[in-house]
Design an enzyme around this catalytic site. Structure first.
Site, PDB file in Angstrom:
ATOM      1  N   THR A 131       3.146 -47.296 -14.691  1.00 20.92           N
ATOM      2  CA  THR A 131       2.262 -47.480 -15.847  1.00 20.92           C
ATOM      3  C   THR A 131       0.908 -48.035 -15.417  1.00 20.92           C
ATOM      4  OG1 THR A 131       1.972 -48.871 -17.809  1.00 20.92           O
ATOM      5  CG2 THR A 131       3.427 -49.720 -16.139  1.00 20.92           C
ATOM      6  N   ASP A 132      -0.107 -47.799 -16.246  1.00 24.14           N
ATOM      7  CA  ASP A 132      -1.433 -48.396 -15.985  1.00 24.14           C
ATOM      8  C   ASP A 132      -1.426 -49.905 -16.242  1.00 24.14           C
ATOM      9  OD1 ASP A 132      -1.236 -48.346 -18.765  1.00 24.14           O
ATOM     10  OD2 ASP A 132      -3.218 -47.454 -19.098  1.00 24.14           O
ATOM     11  N   GLU A 133      -0.359 -50.408 -16.903  1.00 23.05           N
ATOM     12  CA  GLU A 133      -0.353 -51.829 -17.268  1.00 23.05           C
ATOM     13  C   GLU A 133      -0.263 -52.743 -16.043  1.00 23.05           C
ATOM     14  OE1 GLU A 133       1.883 -52.768 -20.807  1.00 23.05           O
ATOM     15  OE2 GLU A 133       1.755 -50.704 -21.513  1.00 23.05           O
ATOM     16  N   TYR A 156       6.958 -57.148 -18.692  1.00 24.80           N
ATOM     17  CA  TYR A 156       7.129 -55.705 -18.460  1.00 24.80           C
ATOM     18  C   TYR A 156       6.223 -55.235 -17.325  1.00 24.80           C
ATOM     19  CZ  TYR A 156       6.161 -50.704 -19.011  1.00 24.80           C
ATOM     20  OH  TYR A 156       5.958 -49.364 -18.773  1.00 24.80           O
ATOM     21  N   LYS A 160       7.111 -53.759 -13.538  1.00 28.67           N
ATOM     22  CA  LYS A 160       6.696 -52.442 -13.051  1.00 28.67           C
ATOM     23  C   LYS A 160       5.841 -52.593 -11.777  1.00 28.67           C
ATOM     24  CE  LYS A 160       7.351 -48.878 -14.622  1.00 28.67           C
ATOM     25  NZ  LYS A 160       8.477 -47.893 -14.525  1.00 28.67           N
TER      26      LYS A 160
HETATM   27  P1  NAD Z   1      12.158 -45.284 -22.832  1.00 29.28           P
HETATM   28  O1  NAD Z   1      12.415 -46.727 -23.107  1.00 29.28           O
HETATM   29  O2  NAD Z   1      11.939 -44.351 -23.977  1.00 29.28           O
HETATM   30  O3  NAD Z   1      13.350 -44.672 -21.979  1.00 29.28           O
HETATM   31  C1  NAD Z   1      13.929 -45.354 -20.902  1.00 29.28           C
HETATM   32  C2  NAD Z   1      15.230 -44.633 -20.532  1.00 29.28           C
HETATM   33  O4  NAD Z   1      15.800 -45.324 -19.415  1.00 29.28           O
HETATM   34  C3  NAD Z   1      16.268 -44.631 -21.644  1.00 29.28           C
HETATM   35  O5  NAD Z   1      16.819 -43.349 -21.778  1.00 29.28           O
HETATM   36  C4  NAD Z   1      17.309 -45.636 -21.158  1.00 29.28           C
HETATM   37  O6  NAD Z   1      18.622 -45.327 -21.617  1.00 29.28           O
HETATM   38  C5  NAD Z   1      17.191 -45.497 -19.652  1.00 29.28           C
HETATM   39  N1  NAD Z   1      17.647 -46.701 -18.955  1.00 29.28           N
HETATM   40  C6  NAD Z   1      17.267 -47.987 -19.205  1.00 29.28           C
HETATM   41  N2  NAD Z   1      17.908 -48.822 -18.385  1.00 29.28           N
HETATM   42  C7  NAD Z   1      18.692 -48.056 -17.573  1.00 29.28           C
HETATM   43  C8  NAD Z   1      19.574 -48.348 -16.516  1.00 29.28           C
HETATM   44  N3  NAD Z   1      19.798 -49.619 -16.113  1.00 29.28           N
HETATM   45  N4  NAD Z   1      20.218 -47.323 -15.902  1.00 29.28           N
HETATM   46  C9  NAD Z   1      19.996 -46.043 -16.288  1.00 29.28           C
HETATM   47  N5  NAD Z   1      19.189 -45.707 -17.299  1.00 29.28           N
HETATM   48  C10 NAD Z   1      18.536 -46.705 -17.939  1.00 29.28           C
HETATM   49  O7  NAD Z   1      10.911 -45.276 -21.832  1.00 29.28           O
HETATM   50  P2  NAD Z   1       9.681 -44.268 -21.750  1.00 29.28           P
HETATM   51  O8  NAD Z   1       8.631 -44.726 -22.685  1.00 29.28           O
HETATM   52  O9  NAD Z   1      10.187 -42.884 -21.800  1.00 29.28           O
HETATM   53  O10 NAD Z   1       9.159 -44.602 -20.279  1.00 29.28           O
HETATM   54  C11 NAD Z   1       9.723 -43.925 -19.155  1.00 29.28           C
HETATM   55  C12 NAD Z   1       9.042 -44.427 -17.897  1.00 29.28           C
HETATM   56  O11 NAD Z   1       7.643 -44.171 -17.965  1.00 29.28           O
HETATM   57  C13 NAD Z   1       9.197 -45.925 -17.683  1.00 29.28           C
HETATM   58  O12 NAD Z   1       9.393 -46.153 -16.291  1.00 29.28           O
HETATM   59  C14 NAD Z   1       7.866 -46.512 -18.136  1.00 29.28           C
HETATM   60  O13 NAD Z   1       7.571 -47.687 -17.437  1.00 29.28           O
HETATM   61  C15 NAD Z   1       6.916 -45.387 -17.765  1.00 29.28           C
HETATM   62  N6  NAD Z   1       5.705 -45.287 -18.588  1.00 29.28           N
HETATM   63  C16 NAD Z   1       5.777 -45.268 -19.954  1.00 29.28           C
HETATM   64  C17 NAD Z   1       4.618 -45.124 -20.726  1.00 29.28           C
HETATM   65  C18 NAD Z   1       4.681 -45.039 -22.245  1.00 29.28           C
HETATM   66  O14 NAD Z   1       3.626 -44.957 -22.891  1.00 29.28           O
HETATM   67  N7  NAD Z   1       5.842 -45.026 -22.861  1.00 29.28           N
HETATM   68  C19 NAD Z   1       3.384 -45.005 -20.100  1.00 29.28           C
HETATM   69  C20 NAD Z   1       3.333 -45.043 -18.689  1.00 29.28           C
HETATM   70  C21 NAD Z   1       4.499 -45.161 -17.947  1.00 29.28           C
HETATM   71  P1  TYD Z   2       2.843 -50.422 -27.755  1.00 31.05           P
HETATM   72  O1  TYD Z   2       3.083 -49.111 -28.420  1.00 31.05           O
HETATM   73  O2  TYD Z   2       3.920 -51.461 -27.805  1.00 31.05           O
HETATM   74  O3  TYD Z   2       2.408 -50.088 -26.252  1.00 31.05           O
HETATM   75  P2  TYD Z   2       1.798 -51.090 -25.098  1.00 31.05           P
HETATM   76  O4  TYD Z   2       1.987 -52.482 -25.509  1.00 31.05           O
HETATM   77  O5  TYD Z   2       2.636 -50.726 -23.922  1.00 31.05           O
HETATM   78  O6  TYD Z   2       0.357 -50.680 -24.952  1.00 31.05           O
HETATM   79  O7  TYD Z   2       1.536 -51.066 -28.386  1.00 31.05           O
HETATM   80  C1  TYD Z   2       0.301 -50.360 -28.400  1.00 31.05           C
HETATM   81  C2  TYD Z   2      -0.751 -51.292 -28.972  1.00 31.05           C
HETATM   82  O8  TYD Z   2      -0.444 -51.532 -30.351  1.00 31.05           O
HETATM   83  C3  TYD Z   2      -0.771 -52.655 -28.310  1.00 31.05           C
HETATM   84  O9  TYD Z   2      -2.128 -53.112 -28.273  1.00 31.05           O
HETATM   85  C4  TYD Z   2       0.034 -53.546 -29.253  1.00 31.05           C
HETATM   86  C5  TYD Z   2      -0.233 -52.925 -30.613  1.00 31.05           C
HETATM   87  N1  TYD Z   2       0.872 -53.014 -31.610  1.00 31.05           N
HETATM   88  C6  TYD Z   2       0.583 -53.432 -32.908  1.00 31.05           C
HETATM   89  O10 TYD Z   2      -0.570 -53.765 -33.244  1.00 31.05           O
HETATM   90  N2  TYD Z   2       1.615 -53.469 -33.802  1.00 31.05           N
HETATM   91  C7  TYD Z   2       2.889 -53.124 -33.482  1.00 31.05           C
HETATM   92  O11 TYD Z   2       3.801 -53.233 -34.361  1.00 31.05           O
HETATM   93  C8  TYD Z   2       3.167 -52.681 -32.150  1.00 31.05           C
HETATM   94  C9  TYD Z   2       4.548 -52.284 -31.743  1.00 31.05           C
HETATM   95  C10 TYD Z   2       2.114 -52.633 -31.242  1.00 31.05           C
END
Ligand code: NAD
Ligand code: TYD
Length: 350
Positions: A131-133, A156, A160
């Site tokens: 992630t960019d975070e 988080y 990461k």
């Molecule tokens: P998500 O929470 O929707 O899915 C995570 C998946 O991992 C789930 O299916 C869960 O069952 C599985 N999982 C969790 N713990 C596990 C374990 N111990 N063993 C096996 N499986 C397990 O997450 P997402 O939003 O799809 O993110 C996927 C990846 O991309 C993550 O690594 C996250 O850090 C990264 N990422 C997410 C975003 C975003 O905007 N959501 C952006 C950049 C990077």
């Molecule tokens: P989120 O979707 O949790 O992603 P991330 O924290 O990984 O960027 O949140 C996106 C943005 O929205 C973040 O600045 C937090 C804000 N946010 C709210 O304002 N209200 C909410 O209920 C949630 C879940 C997030």
């Protein structure tokens, strides 16, 4: 590359990556390894689950004996690792799970790769999705590049960042072919409604308050999830060993502006008078350590591998709203039971 284990394939982004690989590469065997936590949902993959090149394996990436035996029996050519605890708010209330899955789980996988691919690293690949975070927070200007110093603030992002360091350490120390990508916020179908966009869609639909943290001035750079899956495909096949790529949408939105746009789309889709849904916007207590702004410079990915986002945000948001409105049953399934308790705990005190 013939047999690929994709971890976290039942989650939001993972399901899009699995779908893309299963449909695009019929010659590959895709194994979806997922523990089915609250965020994992096999309904995300209904459309491809009977394809001959797809299999699901339930398992925990922190369980080293299990992961070792999976590597021994399957002998995968590559791992695309997405399994993680992924929600910042949950990491603030319960950081330990993030250390276990995101740090320990990643190292367990790396170690299995080290043991089972020994001597053949040039024909195997470990792709870590991050992630960019990890880069921390920006002020009003600037963007994250691949050279930006890591500066995570939430449990988080710290977990990461730690996993990224281990991936690089396994490359530098043991010679494993690793690749890392750091992506901005994703949106699209099958997104669990604890995250901002699907949570807001669900609440607007049900006429519930839409919680906006602080003043809503935090900025995120939003990318359509299918564009992320396509970037992973390109990087997986074409990046050099040890490389890192940033992935982003060049699409920065203040939370309050994004929610305003979403409310106007929802008014139109639900046949409500203009401005009605916006009345649900409710400013609530800010997130602790809330990063002000994320913005990705994805120039390297465009220049070296030719990737760029395909979809304008307004169009992608419309498609996303349409998907949630058409998939009432999916939304009801994931928001019943435990979700209610989670929601109470996260939002009652705000
Ligand atoms: P998500 O929470 O929707 O899915 C995570 C998946 O991992 C789930 O299916 C869960 O069952 C599985 N999982 C969790 N713990 C596990 C374990 N111990 N063993 C096996 N499986 C397990 O997450 P997402 O939003 O799809 O993110 C996927 C990846 O991309 C993550 O690594 C996250 O850090 C990264 N990422 C997410 C975003 C975003 O905007 N959501 C952006 C950049 C990077
Ligand atoms: P989120 O979707 O949790 O992603 P991330 O924290 O990984 O960027 O949140 C996106 C943005 O929205 C973040 O600045 C937090 C804000 N946010 C709210 O304002 N209200 C909410 O209920 C949630 C879940 C997030």
């Amino acid at each position: 590359m013939k047999k690929i284990i994709i971890t976290g394939g039942a989650g939001f982004i993972g399901s899009h990556v699995v779908r893309r690989f299963v449909n695009t590469y019929p010659g590959y065997q895709i194994i979806n390894l997922d523990n089915l936590t609250y965020a994992g949902n096999l309904a995300n993959l209904r459309d491809i689950e009977t394809q001959p090149n797809y299999r699901f394996v339930k398992g925990d990436i922190t369980d080293a004996p299990f992961i070792d035996s999976l590597f021994a029996s399957e002998q995968p050519d590559a791992i695309i690792h997405l399994a993680a605890e992924s929600h910042v708010d949950r990491s603030i209330s319960d950081p330990i799970d993030f250390v276990l899955t995101n740090v320990v789980g990643t190292v367990v996988l790396l170690n299995a790769a080290r043991n089972y691919w020994q001597g053949a690293y040039d024909t195997h690949r470990f792709y870590h999705v991050s992630t960019d975070e990890v880069y921390g927070a920006l002020g009003d200007t600037g963007m994250f590049t691949e050279d930006t110093k890591y500066d995570p603030h939430s449990p988080y992002s710290a977990s990461k960042a730690s996993s990224d360091h281990f991936v690089r350490a396994y490359h530098d120390t043991y010679g494993i072919d690793t690749v890392i990508s750091n992506c901005s916020n994703n949106y699209g179908s099958h997104h669990f409604p604890e995250k901002l966009i699907p949570l807001a869609i669900n609440n607007i639909k049900n006429n519930k308050p839409v919680p906006v943290y602080g003043k809503g001035e935090n900025v995120r750079d939003w990318l359509w999830v299918e564009d992320h899956a396509r970037a992973i495909d390109v990087i997986f096949h074409r990046a050099a060993a040890g490389e890192t790529y940033n992935i982003g949408g060049h699409n920065e939105w203040k939370n309050i502006d994004l929610i305003g746009l979403l409310c106007s789309i929802m008014d139109r889709k639900l046949g409500r008078p203009a401005g009605e849904s916006a009345q649900l916007i409710t400013f609530v207590k800010d997130r602790a350590g809330h990063d002000l702004r994320y913005a990705i410079d994805a120039t390297k990915l465009k220049r070296e591998l030719g990737w760029k986002p395909s979809l304008q945000f307004e169009e992608g948001l419309e498609k996303t709203v349409d998907w949630y409105l058409a998939n009432e049953e999916w939304l009801q399934d994931v928001t019943s039971g435990h979700y209610q308790q989670y929601y109470e705990e996260q939002y009652a005190s705000r």
